[in-house]
Design an enzyme around this catalytic site. Structure first.
Site, PDB file in Angstrom:
ATOM      1  N   GLU A  49      17.783  10.227  -7.766  1.00 20.93           N
ATOM      2  CA  GLU A  49      18.208  10.801  -6.485  1.00 20.93           C
ATOM      3  C   GLU A  49      18.853   9.734  -5.594  1.00 20.93           C
ATOM      4  OE1 GLU A  49      15.992  13.353  -2.882  1.00 20.93           O
ATOM      5  OE2 GLU A  49      14.831  12.426  -4.489  1.00 20.93           O
ATOM      6  N   LYS A 145      20.854  19.401  -2.322  1.00 21.08           N
ATOM      7  CA  LYS A 145      19.418  19.650  -2.427  1.00 21.08           C
ATOM      8  C   LYS A 145      19.006  20.812  -1.539  1.00 21.08           C
ATOM      9  CE  LYS A 145      15.101  16.922  -2.152  1.00 21.08           C
ATOM     10  NZ  LYS A 145      14.610  15.551  -1.876  1.00 21.08           N
ATOM     11  N   TYR A 151       7.043  15.972   5.031  1.00 23.54           N
ATOM     12  CA  TYR A 151       5.609  15.687   5.107  1.00 23.54           C
ATOM     13  C   TYR A 151       5.381  14.283   4.581  1.00 23.54           C
ATOM     14  CZ  TYR A 151       6.121  16.937   0.185  1.00 23.54           C
ATOM     15  OH  TYR A 151       6.543  16.991  -1.122  1.00 23.54           O
ATOM     16  N   CYS A 181      14.925  16.613  -7.067  1.00 23.89           N
ATOM     17  CA  CYS A 181      13.556  16.224  -6.682  1.00 23.89           C
ATOM     18  C   CYS A 181      12.688  17.346  -6.119  1.00 23.89           C
ATOM     19  CB  CYS A 181      13.603  15.044  -5.706  1.00 23.89           C
ATOM     20  SG  CYS A 181      12.057  14.081  -5.691  1.00 23.89           S
ATOM     21  N   SER A 208      10.754  10.016  -6.444  1.00 24.20           N
ATOM     22  CA  SER A 208       9.376  10.438  -6.177  1.00 24.20           C
ATOM     23  C   SER A 208       8.486   9.206  -6.053  1.00 24.20           C
ATOM     24  CB  SER A 208       8.881  11.334  -7.321  1.00 24.20           C
ATOM     25  OG  SER A 208       7.528  11.703  -7.139  1.00 24.20           O
ATOM     26  N   GLY A 349      -2.469 -17.976   3.292  1.00 25.73           N
ATOM     27  CA  GLY A 349      -3.692 -18.734   3.454  1.00 25.73           C
ATOM     28  C   GLY A 349      -4.682 -18.389   2.363  1.00 25.73           C
ATOM     29  N   GLY A 353     -11.888 -16.350  -0.562  1.00 27.64           N
ATOM     30  CA  GLY A 353     -12.408 -14.992  -0.625  1.00 27.64           C
ATOM     31  C   GLY A 353     -11.624 -14.116  -1.577  1.00 27.64           C
ATOM     32  N   SER A 356      -7.650 -12.893  -0.372  1.00 28.21           N
ATOM     33  CA  SER A 356      -6.575 -13.872  -0.558  1.00 28.21           C
ATOM     34  C   SER A 356      -6.405 -14.213  -2.032  1.00 28.21           C
ATOM     35  CB  SER A 356      -6.829 -15.129   0.271  1.00 28.21           C
ATOM     36  OG  SER A 356      -8.002 -15.804  -0.156  1.00 28.21           O
ATOM     37  N   LYS A 571      -3.229  -1.860  16.923  1.00 24.69           N
ATOM     38  CA  LYS A 571      -3.094  -3.020  16.046  1.00 24.69           C
ATOM     39  C   LYS A 571      -2.279  -2.661  14.805  1.00 24.69           C
ATOM     40  CE  LYS A 571      -6.575  -5.777  15.553  1.00 24.69           C
ATOM     41  NZ  LYS A 571      -7.911  -6.313  15.216  1.00 24.69           N
TER      42      LYS A 571
END
Length: 624
Positions: A49, A145, A151, A181, A208, A349, A353, A356, A571
């Site tokens: 597409e 199309k 959505y 599609c 898709s 960084g 843990g 990362s 944020k």
């Protein structure tokens, strides 16, 4: 044609990775892959597409210059294919059409009235999501199309006008219908019209986007539409990353009786040829004119069947496991974001843990170790094992690694301003972010931010600190899945006799921001198993309070998590893009107002009590 003998046709599916806005480059891509398809003996090749413009082109669609370039390039492409000796191969290619009309909104979704007249946004032409069939140096037919998704990540009703015609082209005695599609996802749509009109083959360019387990939905869907069309469906899907989206390919051909004739692998460019044997006499009637909401037009290119050839079975790719599928999606999304935007390398960084570590392993898989730079940024609260685990990761993956202690810099801030508690914790994160951005600017690296979906959901990050960066590889990956991916990636390496990239200690130790003595994430959050379950239902599935409780979630956990999620919207608006893998990702997939007083209420809290945490409640890395 009812008495016609069966005919053969070789169809190629060109599962390619396009670049949005690179119209000339995408046209050259079509030319190269058409040459490969012709070399393989294909009589028709199908591209995804909006191949010429890339997908999604978003507000570029609104520029007449962009649409006109797409139209001009389409015509030039047909001529170029013929000039290069490829005019005898029929090519189905997606593009942005620019037709007569006004306004971007489809009439059925935005009816005209006194307040919203049909020409409220007049233009010289109306944009359409289109596909064309090229042959013999000409644009033979154009299809617009019909069904425009509006959505999730899709905004097509914002941009395009729906089509009303279904062109059917006879090529080598085979009647081909074009759809695009979303037309496949609608029962009674263009596939139903094609079935009533009488066709031998349906060709469907697609873009898709990937999300987990979507490949499990596609085959049953295409089988339903093939039955409805009473014809084989060729489904060619895009592959590659585009900002937050990643496309996995998974192209396929399915016969009218549901037989899977061929299936391409996921997450790689691939040319798949499918040899078809078509019996035109199986179509009892071939109609033109108005059928339901569409007008069927019929065009004849060639009546003469192709000479008989030895048919070869098409390949059927084996499905990937869930973790491998997600890992490959994340690798491809990251690689294409970096390469398509021209960044030479990345920096991140390394804390020792799990987050990362997984981001670093993804980056090495995507770009190669030489393009990945990890930096250890220990503070006075960093444990010895964190530095050791970060160094171990660097050795295992081969990435560049350096250490910049931040304690002296943090002390310098404290000598100028008095900060305590959460503010002091956040200062450490912001010093790290500032240093990493400095290295990014100095060397041209793109900074990767390493937050996962669980943290992004509840605001468990510091603005302009650990949230700083240009791309977030695991932004849509819940914490529990981060651990699963780490274990899978190590197991994958073991099976291949390679070094496991992720230190076992990074997987096994309790997660911690290490911004205060003895700190662990569960000081201020529920277990990640509980948190991720609530986030999946509240964010991905949009369930309200009553539905969440009906699903068995703890009322106290639900109340707490929902408050955190709702409070962190400001944020998330400032966070870096990251590859979408879930049903609903933060970003273009989930859009809520920042200023918003609606809150899901908890009718009854057990015993009138709920667990609290000043760190999350007041802010800190969990808030600002």
């Amino acid at each position: 044609m009812n008495g016609s003998a069966p005919v053969q046709l070789r169809v190629a599916l060109a599962q390619v990775d396009t670049r949005v806005g690179d119209i000339d480059g995408n046209a050259e891509l079509v030319t190269r892959w058409t040459a490969d398809a012709a070399q393989a003996g294909a009589h028709v090749v199908v591209f995804p597409e909006m191949t010429l413009t890339g997908y999604p082109a978003e507000d570029l669609v609104l520029r007449e210059s962009f649409a006109e370039s797409s139209e001009t390039t389409l015509v030039d492409l047909a001529a170029t294919l013929a000039e290069r000796g490829l005019g005898g191969t029929a090519v189905v290619v997606g593009y942005l059409a620019h037709t007569e009309g006004s306004g971007p909104a489809p009439a059925e979704s935005m009816p005209a009235d006194d307040d919203h007249p049909a020409d409220a946004n007049p233009r010289r032409g109306a944009p359409r999501n289109a596909a064309a069939l090229l042959h013999g140096g000409e644009v033979v037919v154009r299809y617009h199309k019909r069904h425009l998704p509006n959505y999730g990540v899709f905004d097509e009703a914002r941009y395009f006008v729906p089509g009303t015609e279904l062109p059917v082209v006879r090529l080598h005695g085979v009647d081909l219908a074009l759809i695009v599609c979303e037309d496949l996802w609608v029962e009674g749509g263009p596939c139903g019209v094609a079935g009533q009109a009488g066709v031998d083959l349906v060709l469907s360019p697609n873009a898709s986007p990937y999300e987990r387990a979507k490949d499990d939905l596609r085959l049953p869907l295409v089988r339903r539409r093939a039955a409805e069309a009473r014809a084989t469906i060729v489904y060619c899907n895009q592959v590659g990353g585009q900002d937050e989206l990643v496309f996995d390919g998974d192209s396929m051909a399915v016969a009218a009786d549901g037989e899977l004739l061929g299936r391409a692998p996921q997450f790689v460019e691939h040319l798949m040829c499918v040899d078809l044997r078509i019996d035109p006499s199986a179509v009892p009637e071939r109609r033109a004119g108005r059928i339901g909401p569409m007008t069927v037009t019929r065009h004849v290119l060639t009546e003469e069947p192709v000479p008989p050839f030895e048919a070869r079975p098409a390949s059927v790719a084996e499905p990937l496991s869930d973790c491998e599928e997600v890992w490959r999606a994340l690798v491809l999304g990251l690689r294409d974001f970096i390469d398509k935007n021209g960044f030479p390398s990345v920096v991140l960084g390394l804390s020792g843990g799990i987050d990362s570590a997984v981001c670093a392993a993804l980056a090495v898989d995507a770009l190669g170790a030489d393009r990945v730079h990890g930096v250890g940024l220990p503070s006075k609260h960093s444990s010895e094992h964190s530095l050791a685990d970060a160094e171990d990761l660097a050795r295992r993956t081969g990435l560049h690694y350096s250490i910049v202690p931040i304690a002296p810099m943090v002390d310098a801030y404290h000598s100028s301003v008095e900060l305590s508690g959460v503010a002091a914790e956040n200062l450490q994160a912001r010093v790290r972010g500032t240093l990493l951005m400095g290295l990014s600017n100095q060397h041209g690296h793109l900074l990767l931010t390493t937050g996962n979906k669980s943290e992004v959901a509840v605001g468990y990050s510091t603005l302009y600190g650990d949230s700083a960066g240009g791309f977030a590889p695991i932004k849509d990956v819940p914490k529990t899945l981060v651990w699963d991916l780490a274990r899978w990636r190590n197991e994958y390496a073991r099976r291949r006799g390679e070094t496991e990239p992720i230190p076992q200690n990074s997987i096994e130790k309790p997660p911690s921001a290490e911004l205060a003595p003895g700190q662990v994430d569960t000081d201020s959050l529920p277990s990640y198993e509980e948190l991720d379950a609530v986030v999946a239902d509240y964010v991905d599935r949009d369930l309200g309070m009553a539905e969440l409780l009906e699903r068995g979630h703890d009322p106290e956990v639900v109340a707490r998590v929902l408050r955190l999620v709702d409070a962190a919207e400001f944020k998330r608006r400032q966070s870096a893009p990251g590859t979408k893998i879930s049903l609903k990702a933060f970003g273009r997939d989930r859009r809520l107002p920042i200023t918003n007083r609606w809150r899901e209420t908890l009718p009854t809290v057990r015993g009138g009590a709920s667990w609290t945490s000043s760190r999350v409640q007041q802010g800190g890395t969990a808030h600002t």
